[in-house]
Design an enzyme around this catalytic site. Sequence first.
Site, PDB file in Angstrom:
ATOM      1  N   SER A 164      -4.232  -2.085   1.160  1.00  0.00           N
ATOM      2  CA  SER A 164      -2.892  -2.086   1.753  1.00  0.00           C
ATOM      3  C   SER A 164      -1.889  -1.681   0.672  1.00  0.00           C
ATOM      4  O   SER A 164      -2.033  -0.610   0.086  1.00  0.00           O
ATOM      5  CB  SER A 164      -2.570  -3.459   2.351  1.00  0.00           C
ATOM      6  OG  SER A 164      -1.345  -3.430   3.044  1.00  0.00           O
ATOM      7  N   THR A 165      -0.932  -2.518   0.385  1.00  0.00           N
ATOM      8  CA  THR A 165       0.120  -2.169  -0.572  1.00  0.00           C
ATOM      9  C   THR A 165      -0.467  -1.762  -1.926  1.00  0.00           C
ATOM     10  O   THR A 165      -1.202  -2.523  -2.542  1.00  0.00           O
ATOM     11  CB  THR A 165       1.076  -3.354  -0.767  1.00  0.00           C
ATOM     12  OG1 THR A 165       1.570  -3.756   0.506  1.00  0.00           O
ATOM     13  CG2 THR A 165       2.237  -2.978  -1.667  1.00  0.00           C
ATOM     14  N   HIS A 190      -3.833   0.390   5.235  1.00  0.00           N
ATOM     15  CA  HIS A 190      -2.694   0.111   6.108  1.00  0.00           C
ATOM     16  C   HIS A 190      -1.632   1.178   5.901  1.00  0.00           C
ATOM     17  O   HIS A 190      -1.028   1.280   4.829  1.00  0.00           O
ATOM     18  CB  HIS A 190      -2.092  -1.263   5.796  1.00  0.00           C
ATOM     19  CG  HIS A 190      -3.016  -2.399   6.107  1.00  0.00           C
ATOM     20  ND1 HIS A 190      -2.885  -3.638   5.515  1.00  0.00           N
ATOM     21  CD2 HIS A 190      -4.074  -2.501   6.948  1.00  0.00           C
ATOM     22  CE1 HIS A 190      -3.821  -4.457   5.986  1.00  0.00           C
ATOM     23  NE2 HIS A 190      -4.559  -3.779   6.862  1.00  0.00           N
ATOM     24  N   MET A 283      -1.184  -6.861   0.460  1.00  0.00           N
ATOM     25  CA  MET A 283      -0.618  -8.155   0.826  1.00  0.00           C
ATOM     26  C   MET A 283      -1.364  -8.746   2.015  1.00  0.00           C
ATOM     27  O   MET A 283      -2.003  -8.017   2.790  1.00  0.00           O
ATOM     28  CB  MET A 283       0.864  -8.007   1.151  1.00  0.00           C
ATOM     29  CG  MET A 283       1.141  -7.297   2.457  1.00  0.00           C
ATOM     30  SD  MET A 283       2.908  -7.179   2.821  1.00  0.00           S
ATOM     31  CE  MET A 283       3.361  -5.802   1.779  1.00  0.00           C
ATOM     32  N   ASP A 286      -5.853  -9.707   5.468  1.00  0.00           N
ATOM     33  CA  ASP A 286      -6.704  -8.825   6.268  1.00  0.00           C
ATOM     34  C   ASP A 286      -7.923  -8.403   5.455  1.00  0.00           C
ATOM     35  O   ASP A 286      -7.790  -7.941   4.318  1.00  0.00           O
ATOM     36  CB  ASP A 286      -5.912  -7.588   6.709  1.00  0.00           C
ATOM     37  CG  ASP A 286      -6.653  -6.771   7.755  1.00  0.00           C
ATOM     38  OD1 ASP A 286      -7.479  -7.345   8.484  1.00  0.00           O
ATOM     39  OD2 ASP A 286      -6.389  -5.551   7.831  1.00  0.00           O
TER      40      ASP A 286
END
Length: 350
Positions: A164-165, A190, A283, A286
């Site tokens: 993600s991030t 993501h 973050m 997930d």
Amino acid sequence: MSIKVLVVDDSAVVRKILSSELSRDPEIKVVGTAVDPFIARDKIIQLKPDVLTLDVEMPRMDGIHFLRKLMKYHPLPTIVVSSLTPKGSTLALEALEAGAVDVMAKPGGSFSIGDMSVQLIEMIKAAAQGGLNHTRRVTDNAPPPSRTLALAETTNKIIAIGASTGGTIALNYVLSNLPANSPGVVVVQHMPEQFTRSFAERLNEVSQLSVSEAKDGDIVANGRAFIAPGNQHMLLTRSGANYIVRVKTGPLVNRHRPSVDVLFKSVAQYAGANAIGVILTGMGADGADGMHKMKEAGAVNIAQNEESCVVFGMPKQAIAMGGVDIVKHLHDIPETLVELLKSKSCASAV
């Protein structure tokens, strides 16, 4: 203490929407807005924001040029809020490479203001807590692998990656350092829809693998990597001797679509001990449950370590749930993957 945010966008409507939505959260204070980078520069000095939201298509100076100057002279955690146009998605990826922490799509179509504001608030809080996106520096200064990563032909193996991030830069590093005959790779990053296609095309340029945005029914074969399309879940299934990806809509899982958990749980079911899981910077949680399911099915799992993560949330949660076997610095993940694949059995490598 509130997180001070400066909103930079040439659209008065967008500035109003973002300011209103962000101000609903008691931990966030929108200290100002700016219509272009020149005004933003002055307000950054005056208002000293903790986090910046930045459009990339603006008059007088585009967001990429401004961001590069900002990261050089006044580094500040920056989240790109971009339109879902081909140009917007390309510029958003350039912004991530220039040092932005994350990218968010402007509301429109199936992406409601409510969905956008929830995710943007999470991004802002993570950016404020984690500081600058240092993955760019981590990868720029990365030593080359200790030797050329070579791999004998492997069959029935799968590499499943969630991020993600900060994941766009981390994935670039991992995939660009894997040999051309690596087992099939399936990735959930993501990212909003349309952005994932441009992202896959960029990865394809730097990797020895053939990287593309996944389409329903694609065969996952050696030397191929598939990126889950934004706003759709991606699952692994099997048809005879072949692994196949399925791409479908469905409810948000852990507030995400695509979801790492959805992918990892399908990998646990259909690949089992033939899989290696990798959880990278991001973050939230997930992927933690799915990675645990993969381990129960016999897979070996790797987590990126805190030092090299932009946000240690996803790896930290996966470790806490007991689904991680190996924790490695980003620099060491490609070589670790190859060493695991060289073993007669993934499970025997730990």
